[in-house]
Design a protein around this motif. Structure first.
Motif, PDB file in Angstrom:
ATOM      1  N   LYS A  36      -6.230   8.323  -4.385  1.00 13.69           N
ATOM      2  CA  LYS A  36      -5.297   7.195  -4.440  1.00 13.69           C
ATOM      3  C   LYS A  36      -4.002   7.546  -3.694  1.00 13.69           C
ATOM      4  O   LYS A  36      -3.460   6.724  -2.958  1.00 13.69           O
ATOM      5  N   LEU A  37      -3.532   8.769  -3.869  1.00 11.89           N
ATOM      6  CA  LEU A  37      -2.306   9.198  -3.193  1.00 11.89           C
ATOM      7  C   LEU A  37      -2.470   9.206  -1.677  1.00 11.89           C
ATOM      8  O   LEU A  37      -1.562   8.805  -0.945  1.00 11.89           O
ATOM      9  N   TYR A  38      -3.639   9.659  -1.206  1.00 16.90           N
ATOM     10  CA  TYR A  38      -3.888   9.653   0.236  1.00 16.90           C
ATOM     11  C   TYR A  38      -3.956   8.225   0.765  1.00 16.90           C
ATOM     12  O   TYR A  38      -3.500   7.952   1.877  1.00 16.90           O
ATOM     13  N   GLY A  39      -4.523   7.323  -0.020  1.00 18.28           N
ATOM     14  CA  GLY A  39      -4.573   5.917   0.384  1.00 18.28           C
ATOM     15  C   GLY A  39      -3.183   5.324   0.520  1.00 18.28           C
ATOM     16  O   GLY A  39      -2.876   4.653   1.515  1.00 18.28           O
ATOM     17  N   VAL A  40      -2.330   5.573  -0.474  1.00 17.43           N
ATOM     18  CA  VAL A  40      -0.952   5.075  -0.411  1.00 17.43           C
ATOM     19  C   VAL A  40      -0.223   5.735   0.765  1.00 17.43           C
ATOM     20  O   VAL A  40       0.517   5.065   1.502  1.00 17.43           O
ATOM     21  N   SER A  41      -0.439   7.027   0.968  1.00 18.84           N
ATOM     22  CA  SER A  41       0.189   7.728   2.098  1.00 18.84           C
ATOM     23  C   SER A  41      -0.249   7.118   3.423  1.00 18.84           C
ATOM     24  O   SER A  41       0.578   6.950   4.329  1.00 18.84           O
ATOM     25  N   ALA A  42      -1.525   6.790   3.549  1.00 20.84           N
ATOM     26  CA  ALA A  42      -2.026   6.193   4.791  1.00 20.84           C
ATOM     27  C   ALA A  42      -1.319   4.873   5.073  1.00 20.84           C
ATOM     28  O   ALA A  42      -0.903   4.610   6.208  1.00 20.84           O
ATOM     29  N   VAL A  43      -1.160   4.064   4.050  1.00 16.79           N
ATOM     30  CA  VAL A  43      -0.448   2.789   4.231  1.00 16.79           C
ATOM     31  C   VAL A  43       1.002   3.054   4.635  1.00 16.79           C
ATOM     32  O   VAL A  43       1.530   2.419   5.561  1.00 16.79           O
ATOM     33  N   CYS A  44       1.648   4.008   3.981  1.00 17.06           N
ATOM     34  CA  CYS A  44       3.048   4.319   4.295  1.00 17.06           C
ATOM     35  C   CYS A  44       3.205   4.818   5.725  1.00 17.06           C
ATOM     36  O   CYS A  44       4.110   4.384   6.452  1.00 17.06           O
ATOM     37  N   TRP A  45       2.341   5.735   6.158  1.00 11.81           N
ATOM     38  CA  TRP A  45       2.434   6.258   7.527  1.00 11.81           C
ATOM     39  C   TRP A  45       2.135   5.160   8.539  1.00 11.81           C
ATOM     40  O   TRP A  45       2.754   5.093   9.609  1.00 11.81           O
ATOM     41  N   PHE A  46       1.184   4.271   8.218  1.00 14.39           N
ATOM     42  CA  PHE A  46       0.859   3.160   9.095  1.00 14.39           C
ATOM     43  C   PHE A  46       2.061   2.219   9.236  1.00 14.39           C
ATOM     44  O   PHE A  46       2.398   1.781  10.336  1.00 14.39           O
ATOM     45  N   VAL A  47       2.710   1.927   8.122  1.00  8.75           N
ATOM     46  CA  VAL A  47       3.903   1.080   8.157  1.00  8.75           C
ATOM     47  C   VAL A  47       4.995   1.760   8.974  1.00  8.75           C
ATOM     48  O   VAL A  47       5.656   1.128   9.814  1.00  8.75           O
ATOM     49  N   MET A  48       5.196   3.060   8.752  1.00  6.50           N
ATOM     50  CA  MET A  48       6.224   3.779   9.502  1.00  6.50           C
ATOM     51  C   MET A  48       5.949   3.734  11.004  1.00  6.50           C
ATOM     52  O   MET A  48       6.857   3.453  11.799  1.00  6.50           O
ATOM     53  N   ALA A  49       4.710   3.982  11.398  1.00  6.18           N
ATOM     54  CA  ALA A  49       4.367   3.958  12.823  1.00  6.18           C
ATOM     55  C   ALA A  49       4.525   2.551  13.397  1.00  6.18           C
ATOM     56  O   ALA A  49       4.987   2.382  14.533  1.00  6.18           O
TER      57      ALA A  49
END
Length: 137
Positions: free
Chosen positions: A55-68
């Motif tokens: 779940k943490l990796y999923g949230v991180s993926a969304v966060c990094w995608f938003v940042m990029a």
């Protein structure tokens, strides 16, 4: 720049590279042991944390995608290329992420060393994203 002008393949690559850097950054090869020690984590605690990491990796993926995505949207207003993109990213990081991250770190009674390791990862990620997004618009 508008959202329809964002190169989402470049954003996706930048997101994947953030994970690759994170895997290396927090591994025992680079800063994993120091990060564990700075946060007071034991090997058992780390194993426990990794069990629920999906779940943490999923949230991180969304966060990094938003940042990029935001970096791709904002960077062209500051110039073209890798250097201009990274310069703008560092300024925004320093003005917003570094300051709030350091404040949160201090009020959470975490050692400065923990923040330095995490901040280094953030800067490294911004560098990778700047390379990808600065070259591949």
């Amino acid at each position: 720049m508008h959202l329809d002008e964002v190169n989402f393949l470049a954003v996706a690559l930048a997101t994947v590279l953030a994970f690759v850097l994170g895997a290396a950054w927090y591994s025992p090869i680079l800063f994993g042991r120091q990060w564990m020690e700075a946060n007071g984590y034991t090997a058992d605690k780390l194993q426990e944390m990794q069990q629920g990491a999906g779940k943490l990796y999923g949230v991180s993926a969304v966060c990094w995608f938003v940042m990029a995505t935001v970096l791709a949207l904002v960077a062209p207003h500051f110039g073209e290329g890798v250097g201009a993109t990274f310069h703008m990213a560092v300024l925004l990081w320093f003005g917003f992420a570094a300051t709030t991250g350091l404040t949160n770190n201090l009020f959470s009674d975490r050692p400065l060393r923990a923040w330095i390791i995490d901040a280094g990862y953030q800067i490294g990620t911004l560098a990778l994203m700047s390379i990808v997004l600065g070259l591949w618009r």
